[in-house]
Write an enzyme that holds these catalytic residues in place. Sequence first.
Site, PDB file in Angstrom:
ATOM      1  N   HIS A  75      23.740  31.742  36.769  1.00 21.52           N
ATOM      2  CA  HIS A  75      23.372  33.063  35.812  1.00 21.52           C
ATOM      3  C   HIS A  75      23.072  32.333  34.493  1.00 21.52           C
ATOM      4  CE1 HIS A  75      27.457  31.597  34.996  1.00 21.52           C
ATOM      5  NE2 HIS A  75      27.544  32.239  33.801  1.00 21.52           N
TER       6      HIS A  75
HETATM    7  C1  UD1 Z   1      28.648  35.556  29.825  1.00 27.71           C
HETATM    8  C2  UD1 Z   1      29.057  34.384  29.026  1.00 27.71           C
HETATM    9  C3  UD1 Z   1      28.951  33.177  30.069  1.00 27.71           C
HETATM   10  C4  UD1 Z   1      29.779  33.222  31.200  1.00 27.71           C
HETATM   11  C5  UD1 Z   1      29.198  34.727  31.988  1.00 27.71           C
HETATM   12  C6  UD1 Z   1      30.125  34.663  33.081  1.00 27.71           C
HETATM   13  C7  UD1 Z   1      28.539  34.576  26.585  1.00 27.71           C
HETATM   14  C8  UD1 Z   1      27.729  34.162  25.727  1.00 27.71           C
HETATM   15  N1  UD1 Z   1      28.246  34.248  27.950  1.00 27.71           N
HETATM   16  O1  UD1 Z   1      27.248  35.537  30.452  1.00 27.71           O
HETATM   17  O2  UD1 Z   1      29.539  32.086  29.153  1.00 27.71           O
HETATM   18  O3  UD1 Z   1      29.680  32.337  32.050  1.00 27.71           O
HETATM   19  O4  UD1 Z   1      29.268  35.507  31.215  1.00 27.71           O
HETATM   20  O5  UD1 Z   1      29.702  35.799  34.096  1.00 27.71           O
HETATM   21  O6  UD1 Z   1      29.663  35.137  26.338  1.00 27.71           O
HETATM   22  N2  UD1 Z   1      25.856  42.844  33.017  1.00 27.71           N
HETATM   23  C9  UD1 Z   1      25.964  43.979  33.910  1.00 27.71           C
HETATM   24  N3  UD1 Z   1      27.414  44.252  34.142  1.00 27.71           N
HETATM   25  C10 UD1 Z   1      28.359  43.877  33.514  1.00 27.71           C
HETATM   26  C11 UD1 Z   1      28.035  42.635  32.545  1.00 27.71           C
HETATM   27  C12 UD1 Z   1      26.772  42.355  32.250  1.00 27.71           C
HETATM   28  O7  UD1 Z   1      25.241  44.670  34.612  1.00 27.71           O
HETATM   29  O8  UD1 Z   1      29.376  44.002  33.809  1.00 27.71           O
HETATM   30  C13 UD1 Z   1      24.358  42.487  32.811  1.00 27.71           C
HETATM   31  C14 UD1 Z   1      23.715  43.299  31.539  1.00 27.71           C
HETATM   32  O9  UD1 Z   1      22.436  43.349  31.830  1.00 27.71           O
HETATM   33  C15 UD1 Z   1      23.847  41.951  30.597  1.00 27.71           C
HETATM   34  C16 UD1 Z   1      23.741  40.690  31.121  1.00 27.71           C
HETATM   35  O10 UD1 Z   1      24.195  40.984  32.715  1.00 27.71           O
HETATM   36  O11 UD1 Z   1      22.620  41.904  29.539  1.00 27.71           O
HETATM   37  C17 UD1 Z   1      24.423  39.696  30.792  1.00 27.71           C
HETATM   38  O12 UD1 Z   1      25.569  39.955  30.467  1.00 27.71           O
HETATM   39  P1  UD1 Z   1      26.566  39.076  29.026  1.00 27.71           P
HETATM   40  O13 UD1 Z   1      28.033  39.448  29.167  1.00 27.71           O
HETATM   41  O14 UD1 Z   1      25.522  39.264  28.111  1.00 27.71           O
HETATM   42  O15 UD1 Z   1      26.219  37.516  29.468  1.00 27.71           O
HETATM   43  P2  UD1 Z   1      26.601  36.672  30.733  1.00 27.71           P
HETATM   44  O16 UD1 Z   1      25.122  36.321  31.447  1.00 27.71           O
HETATM   45  O17 UD1 Z   1      27.281  37.716  31.669  1.00 27.71           O
END
Ligand code: UD1
Length: 372
Positions: free
Chosen positions: A213
Amino acid sequence: MKHKIMCIVGARPNFTKIAPIMRAIKDTSNNLEGFLVHTGQHYDEAMKHSFFEQLGIPEPNVDLEVGSGSHAVQTAEVMKRFEPILDQEKPAAVLVVGDVNSTIACALVAAKKHVPVIHVEAGLRSYDRDMPEEINRVLTDQISDLLFTTEKSAHDNLAREGVDTDRAVFVGNVMIDTLFNNVEKAVPMAETLKSSEVELDYKESGFGLITMHRPSNVDDKEVLSLLIKSLAKISNKLPLIFPVHPRTKGQLEKFDLLDEIQKSNITLLPPLGYLHLLDFMKNAKVVLTDSGGIQEETTALGVPCITLRENTERPITVAEGTNTIVGADPEKIEQAFNEVMTTGGKGGKIPEFWDGHAAERIVEYLDTWVKN
Ligand code: UD1
């Protein structure tokens, strides 16, 4: 009166770290009281709720419900919504874990309000500032009053950055507390596959597990295409199971890569709850991942891990554990994979203090620390 420790969670890897800390505060301390704030960085059923339920994390006292956004928006939104809670609750300290945006956001608000900050999993460094987490790590450590570490290399990293290492305490790994507490409770793979309506005959040959991811792997079309090609090739030798993070799912769709996966021997699953993923991890012949936590968990389980990154902030998993770093280069991935298939992979041992009792050591230390 008990001292209130305000514990922060935001994203998936935080949940596994906070669970044993909240439990140890409740079970082993007469002096401390836990207060849980969830920032809402992760909010989906699969990304949040199943973790709370499966790991017995109490319902958060407050949910800031920030949701997704750019780094600036997400971090700023956490800060804005966290400040009034901090003012209202007046905790003795704010305890943050790991390296996600919620970690730095809450640490920064607390530090400016002169509320002591405790960082669990401090001092880890990949020395790669392209990783957003590396920036979160460096900054959080700089403004923390007390730093709990998982491996001794963290102390050298902190010293190099001018952090007073008298504030750092080596306690071991709370994520491994959670692993050892739950390894017997893992939900059988067959059950998960059945409820996902996926058929997979893995018994004869075994299988490999993929998790991926990181923006560096999934946000660039060329990099992700190459990785999928390389994994598809490997899947001809060993069936691969791939629970897909929402970020990765979006990118696979955007770059039209689902077709190629469908033609391969890679089976996609939705993101899995902790106890669900655990059984796959335990039973895999090899795990291919870009996750930090999974590098540690595979080391503790003795399962070979091939890390699809150029570096790691958890070098002990390479030096003592089962981890091999290969980056996104198809040749290196294949070579490491073949090595595992022929030799069974690196043996490794479980690092010092990854013994299931790190959270108890943290709480024992805090019990005295808060009084001063
Ligand atoms: C975040 C952390 C990363 C961790 C990862 C574990 C930061 C900078 N990154 O990255 O260190 O390894 O979590 O999962 O804090 N989304 C959903 N549902 C959710 C959450 C996210 O659909 O419940 C989607 C959204 O489109 C979002 C994308 O996932 O834009 C990324 O989510 P985000 O929390 O920004 O970062 P992660 O890639 O999950």
